[in-house]
Design a protein around this motif. Structure first.
Motif, PDB file in Angstrom:
ATOM      1  N   ARG A  29      -5.925  15.260  12.499  1.00 18.02           N
ATOM      2  CA  ARG A  29      -7.301  15.032  12.044  1.00 18.02           C
ATOM      3  C   ARG A  29      -8.217  14.521  13.139  1.00 18.02           C
ATOM      4  O   ARG A  29      -9.421  14.451  12.965  1.00 18.02           O
ATOM      5  CB  ARG A  29      -7.319  13.999  10.909  1.00 18.02           C
ATOM      6  N   LYS A  47     -18.506   3.377  17.204  1.00 21.17           N
ATOM      7  CA  LYS A  47     -19.370   3.681  16.053  1.00 21.17           C
ATOM      8  C   LYS A  47     -20.798   3.964  16.498  1.00 21.17           C
ATOM      9  O   LYS A  47     -21.437   4.893  15.997  1.00 21.17           O
ATOM     10  CB  LYS A  47     -19.348   2.521  15.052  1.00 21.17           C
ATOM     11  N   GLU A  51     -22.836   7.504  16.024  1.00 25.12           N
ATOM     12  CA  GLU A  51     -24.131   7.514  15.335  1.00 25.12           C
ATOM     13  C   GLU A  51     -25.236   8.059  16.238  1.00 25.12           C
ATOM     14  O   GLU A  51     -26.033   8.896  15.824  1.00 25.12           O
ATOM     15  CB  GLU A  51     -24.476   6.099  14.878  1.00 25.12           C
ATOM     16  N   ASN A  56     -19.893  14.340  13.736  1.00 25.42           N
ATOM     17  CA  ASN A  56     -19.233  14.342  12.431  1.00 25.42           C
ATOM     18  C   ASN A  56     -17.836  13.744  12.564  1.00 25.42           C
ATOM     19  O   ASN A  56     -16.827  14.433  12.391  1.00 25.42           O
ATOM     20  CB  ASN A  56     -19.155  15.763  11.856  1.00 25.42           C
ATOM     21  N   LEU A  57     -17.798  12.455  12.890  1.00 24.36           N
ATOM     22  CA  LEU A  57     -16.543  11.738  13.102  1.00 24.36           C
ATOM     23  C   LEU A  57     -16.587  10.421  12.336  1.00 24.36           C
ATOM     24  O   LEU A  57     -17.671   9.890  12.063  1.00 24.36           O
ATOM     25  CB  LEU A  57     -16.339  11.440  14.596  1.00 24.36           C
ATOM     26  N   THR A  58     -15.417   9.911  12.016  1.00 27.78           N
ATOM     27  CA  THR A  58     -15.304   8.607  11.364  1.00 27.78           C
ATOM     28  C   THR A  58     -14.297   7.753  12.125  1.00 27.78           C
ATOM     29  O   THR A  58     -13.406   8.273  12.795  1.00 27.78           O
ATOM     30  CB  THR A  58     -14.834   8.724   9.901  1.00 27.78           C
ATOM     31  N   GLN A  60     -11.342   4.853  11.700  1.00 29.28           N
ATOM     32  CA  GLN A  60     -10.433   4.224  10.746  1.00 29.28           C
ATOM     33  C   GLN A  60      -9.528   3.267  11.508  1.00 29.28           C
ATOM     34  O   GLN A  60      -9.084   3.575  12.614  1.00 29.28           O
ATOM     35  CB  GLN A  60      -9.575   5.263  10.027  1.00 29.28           C
ATOM     36  N   ASN A  74     -11.516  10.222  13.621  1.00 27.99           N
ATOM     37  CA  ASN A  74     -11.151  11.433  12.887  1.00 27.99           C
ATOM     38  C   ASN A  74     -12.353  12.296  12.591  1.00 27.99           C
ATOM     39  O   ASN A  74     -13.476  11.800  12.447  1.00 27.99           O
ATOM     40  CB  ASN A  74     -10.471  11.061  11.562  1.00 27.99           C
ATOM     41  N   ASN A  75     -12.098  13.588  12.465  1.00 24.32           N
ATOM     42  CA  ASN A  75     -13.128  14.514  12.003  1.00 24.32           C
ATOM     43  C   ASN A  75     -13.426  14.198  10.544  1.00 24.32           C
ATOM     44  O   ASN A  75     -12.523  13.848   9.781  1.00 24.32           O
ATOM     45  CB  ASN A  75     -12.624  15.961  12.101  1.00 24.32           C
ATOM     46  N   CYS A  76     -14.699  14.288  10.171  1.00 25.63           N
ATOM     47  CA  CYS A  76     -15.056  14.090   8.775  1.00 25.63           C
ATOM     48  C   CYS A  76     -14.421  15.197   7.940  1.00 25.63           C
ATOM     49  O   CYS A  76     -14.269  16.330   8.402  1.00 25.63           O
ATOM     50  CB  CYS A  76     -16.573  14.124   8.610  1.00 25.63           C
ATOM     51  N   GLU A  77     -14.043  14.869   6.727  1.00 24.54           N
ATOM     52  CA  GLU A  77     -13.401  15.844   5.833  1.00 24.54           C
ATOM     53  C   GLU A  77     -14.259  17.092   5.683  1.00 24.54           C
ATOM     54  O   GLU A  77     -15.465  16.995   5.495  1.00 24.54           O
ATOM     55  CB  GLU A  77     -13.167  15.225   4.454  1.00 24.54           C
ATOM     56  N   THR A  79     -15.241  19.292   7.845  1.00 24.44           N
ATOM     57  CA  THR A  79     -16.117  19.723   8.912  1.00 24.44           C
ATOM     58  C   THR A  79     -15.405  20.498  10.011  1.00 24.44           C
ATOM     59  O   THR A  79     -16.043  21.108  10.847  1.00 24.44           O
ATOM     60  CB  THR A  79     -16.845  18.531   9.564  1.00 24.44           C
TER      61      THR A  79
END
Length: 82
Positions: A29, A47, A51, A56-58, A60, A74-77, A79
Motif C-alpha cells: 500500500r 503530513k 498537504e 493522495n497519501l495518508t 499511519q 500509504n496511498n489513499c484507498e 487511488t
C-alpha cells in the motif's frame, strides 16, 4: 503461489524524492519509514509535505511502530493499484 509486483504510485514516488527517508521498506500500500528518532517532528513534516503538494497519501502509525521508530505512508484507498 502467485507473485505480486509492488509498484510505487507517482504521488508516493514524489514523496520519497522530496522527503528523502534514510531507511524505508516498500509495502503493497505504500512505504514504511524506519529509524526515526524524533517521531512527532518527522510525522508532522511528512503530513505538511503531503498537504502542501496535494498528494493522495495518508500517514499511519501505532505504538508498535513507535517502538522501532517507524511510520507508514500509504496511498489513499482507491487511488492507486486497482
Amino acid at each position: 503461489m502467485k507473485s505480486q509486483e509492488t509498484t510505487i504510485s507517482p504521488d508516493l514516488q514524489q514523496f520519497i524524492n522530496i522527503f528523502q527517508p534514510n531507511k524505508f521498506k516498500l509495502l503493497t500500500r505504500g512505504i514504511e519509514v524506519r529509524g526515526i528518532s524524533n517521531m512527532h517532528s518527522t510525522i508532522t513534516q511528512a503530513k505538511h509535505l503531503i498537504e502542501r503538494l496535494g498528494l493522495n497519501l495518508t500517514i499511519q502509525h501505532n505504538a508498535e511502530m513507535l517502538s522501532y521508530g517507524g511510520f507508514e505512508v500509504n496511498n489513499c484507498e482507491g487511488t492507486f493499484g486497482k
